[in-house]
Structure formats: structure tokens, C-alpha cells
Write an enzyme that holds these catalytic residues in place. Structure first.
Site, short mmCIF file in Angstrom:
data_model
loop_
_atom_site.label_atom_id
_atom_site.label_comp_id
_atom_site.label_asym_id
_atom_site.label_seq_id
_atom_site.Cartn_x
_atom_site.Cartn_y
_atom_site.Cartn_z
N SER A 148 0.83 -1.20 0.00
CA SER A 148 0.00 0.00 0.00
C SER A 148 0.88 1.26 0.00
O SER A 148 1.65 1.46 -0.94
CB SER A 148 -0.98 -0.06 1.17
OG SER A 148 -2.00 0.87 0.99
N ASP A 226 -10.38 -5.52 -2.67
CA ASP A 226 -9.69 -4.48 -1.89
C ASP A 226 -10.52 -3.20 -1.96
O ASP A 226 -10.75 -2.65 -3.05
CB ASP A 226 -8.31 -4.27 -2.55
CG ASP A 226 -7.43 -3.29 -1.82
OD1 ASP A 226 -7.96 -2.33 -1.23
OD2 ASP A 226 -6.20 -3.46 -1.88
N HIS A 259 -7.53 -5.91 1.29
CA HIS A 259 -6.31 -5.10 1.37
C HIS A 259 -5.39 -5.52 2.52
O HIS A 259 -4.29 -5.00 2.63
CB HIS A 259 -6.72 -3.62 1.58
CG HIS A 259 -5.62 -2.63 1.35
ND1 HIS A 259 -5.03 -2.45 0.11
CD2 HIS A 259 -4.99 -1.76 2.18
CE1 HIS A 259 -4.10 -1.51 0.19
NE2 HIS A 259 -4.04 -1.07 1.44
#
Ligand SMILES: N[C@@H](CCC(=O)N[C@@H](CSC=O)C(=O)NCC(=O)O)C(=O)O
Length: 281
Positions: A148, A226, A259
Site C-alpha cells: 500500500s 480491496d 487489502h
């Protein structure tokens, strides 16, 4: 010199947590290191992991389940904290996507962040040198990966410092930060309003400029469930930049994965194998 906070036997190696007085940041900084068993008798390759928003140096060692295979391969894993802490900057803890836990792996140029928020220099220079000098790490065989915000960090630091990192991969990276709300907020605060300066910290923009610096390829995994995918991550921007630049890229899209760290733990072995192929031997 780094001070040991704690050490734990793990898969025959040691999972350790450290703190050092960083001259770059001007404050104490923390990082974790997995020392594989092979490090007792030989220099080992080193893989830097950069975590995402709200994480610390503890998140990756606790949740990713990377130590078992790293012990088998003889790979050192270094995971720095995600920002300076307790800087005294007003509001540094107000938002989870700016300030504490959200350093974005760049050197801030705007006030009030520029004095302490120097994550790029800390990771690529000071921490890199500390790992080389204090541990049995062969930094000629260094790679970088992350998740991320840390995926953004891994891609941008690798593209900005290809002399440092021989291999790069990412999980659900913020792939075009100039074009998403997280990136726009962070870049405005840390770099100011001039979007030209942002391009130097945007993986998709950098890829177009650098022209395929990783001939052995880049690996990206992305979950299709996600919740941040469409608004924040924009992996197709990076894929198109790689096509334009002639950079080999393996982008894997996974049905049903979100995620979080269950997604990372599911594919971490593939990333370690990818880096081992390039750094090993
Ligand atoms: N507080 C946020 C969620 C924060 C979050 O999901 N952080 C991710 C990284 S997001 C991009 O960098 C993370 O890795 N969290 C740690 C974990 O253990 O999952 C919200 O309210 O949505």
C-alpha cells in the site's frame, strides 16, 4: 549504533526489534530485523519491507508470516517504522493518513514537516548503512518490497535508487499517488502545491522517465475485493507506464482478497522466492 529492544528465537533465526538515534530524522527511530540462521556464518542478502498507513515496525513481523521461508533462503528482512514519532509538530497524530504512521517514504520539503519527515534519506542512506555496518548483511544484494503506502515506497525508492536495490515487488501499492486522494493529501502537505515536484515521487511517472531499470522484472499482487483499489491504488496506471517503458511486470489480480495482511500472508512466499531468485547466490 542501534540498541536492541527485544530479541526472539524464530525459525532457527532471531526476530529482533531495534531503536537508534537517527541523525537524518533528528529523533529516535525504530526498525525490526529478521536475522536468518545463515547470518551467523556468512553474509546474507537483505530485503527491506515498507509497511502501509497506520503500521509500525512490528506489523510485518507479526502478521506477514515471512520468517519461515526467509530462514530457509537465508534472507535478512528489515522493516522500518512508517514515520517519525513524537516530533512535536502540531496535529501530527490527528489524521491516520498524514503525519504519524504516514511518512510516505519521501523527504518533505514543506513546513512544518521538512525538519523531521526525511524517510527517504533515512531508509536509503542512514538505515541502509547501519544494516551494512552493524549486521552480517551483503548490501550489494539488497531488494525492497512493501504494501500500500509501502508499495508506493518500494516502487519509488527502487526507481529513484536503482544502484541500491536489485529487486523490487509490491502488494496493493498506491501506484499513482499524484492522482488519488491519499497521495494528493500527503504530497500537498509534504511537498507543497507544485505538482511538478510530485512527479519525482510517483511510481507511474518515474517509470516513464527511467525506462525499464529492472530487467529481471517487477512483481505486483493485488486483491480484487480491496476496498481501496478503485479510488486510491490505481495499479493499471503503473501497468500502462511499464508497457510504455518496456519494463517487464508481472501483475497478478486475485479474486476475493482484500487489502489486509491475510492477503499478504497468502502470497508472501511468492515474493520471497522472487527476490531470492534475483538476490540469492
Ligand atoms: N484506518 C484505516 C485503515 C488503515 C489501513 O488499512 N492500513 C493498512 C495500509 S493502507 C495503505 O497504506 C494496513 O496495512 N493496516 C495494518 C493492518 O494490520 O491491516 C481505515 O479506517 O480504513
Amino acid at each position: 549504533m542501534a540498541d536492541i529492544i527485544s530479541e526472539h528465537r524464530c525459525h532457527g533465526g532471531i526476530q529482533a526489534f531495534y531503536r537508534h538515534e537517527s541523525s537524518t530524522i533528528g529523533l529516535p527511530m525504530r526498525f525490526s530485523v529478521f536475522h536468518p540462521p545463515q547470518e551467523r556464518s556468512e553474509m546474507v542478502p537483505v530485503l527491506f519491507w515498507l509497511s502501509g498507513l497506520t503500521c509500525t515496525e512490528e506489523t510485518f513481523p507479526i502478521k506477514a508470516n515471512a520468517q519461515r521461508l526467509a530462514a530457509q533462503y537465508g534472507l535478512m528482512l528489515v522493516a522500518p517504522d512508517t514515520s517519525p514519532r513524537n516530533t512535536g509538530i502540531e496535529g501530527e497524530d490527528r489524521d491516520w493518513d498524514l503525519g504519524s504512521g504516514a511518512g510516505f517514504y519521501l523527504d518533505a520539503t514543506a513546513e512544518p514537516w521538512r525538519r523531521h519527515y526525511r524517510m527517504e534519506s533515512w531508509i536509503t542512506e542512514e538505515l541502509f548503512g547501519l544494516v551494512r555496518d552493524e549486521f552480517n548483511a551483503d548490501t550489494e544484494r539488497a531488494g525492497i518490497f512493501g504494501h500500500s503506502m509501502g508499495g508506493h515506497g518500494a516502487l519509488t525508492l527502487a526507481l529513484r535508487h536503482p544502484d541500491r536495490y536489485r529487486s523490487v515487488s509490491a502488494f496493493a501499492p498506491i501506484a499513482a499517488p499524484s492522482r488519488c486522494p491519499w497521495g494528493e493529501k500527503a504530497f500537498t502537505a509534504y511537498l507543497g502545491e507544485d505538482r511538478e515536484a510530485w512527479r519525482e515521487h510517483d511510481a507511474s511517472e518515474l517509470m516513464r522517465k527511467r525506462r525499464a531499470p529492472f530487467p529481471q522484472g517487477i512483481l505486483i499482487d493485488q486483491g480484487l475485493d480491496d476496498k481501496f483499489l478503485k479510488e486510491q491504488l490505481l495499479p493499471l496506471q503503473f501497468e500502462q507506464a511499464c508497457i510504455d517503458a518496456g519494463q517487464p511486470l508481472t501483475m497478478r489480480l486475485h479474486e476475493g482478497y482484500d487489502h489486509g495482511y491475510y492477503f499478504i500472508a497468502s502470497f508472501i512466499d511468492d515474493h520471497l522466492a522472487f527476490h531470492q531468485r534475483i538476490l540469492g547466490g
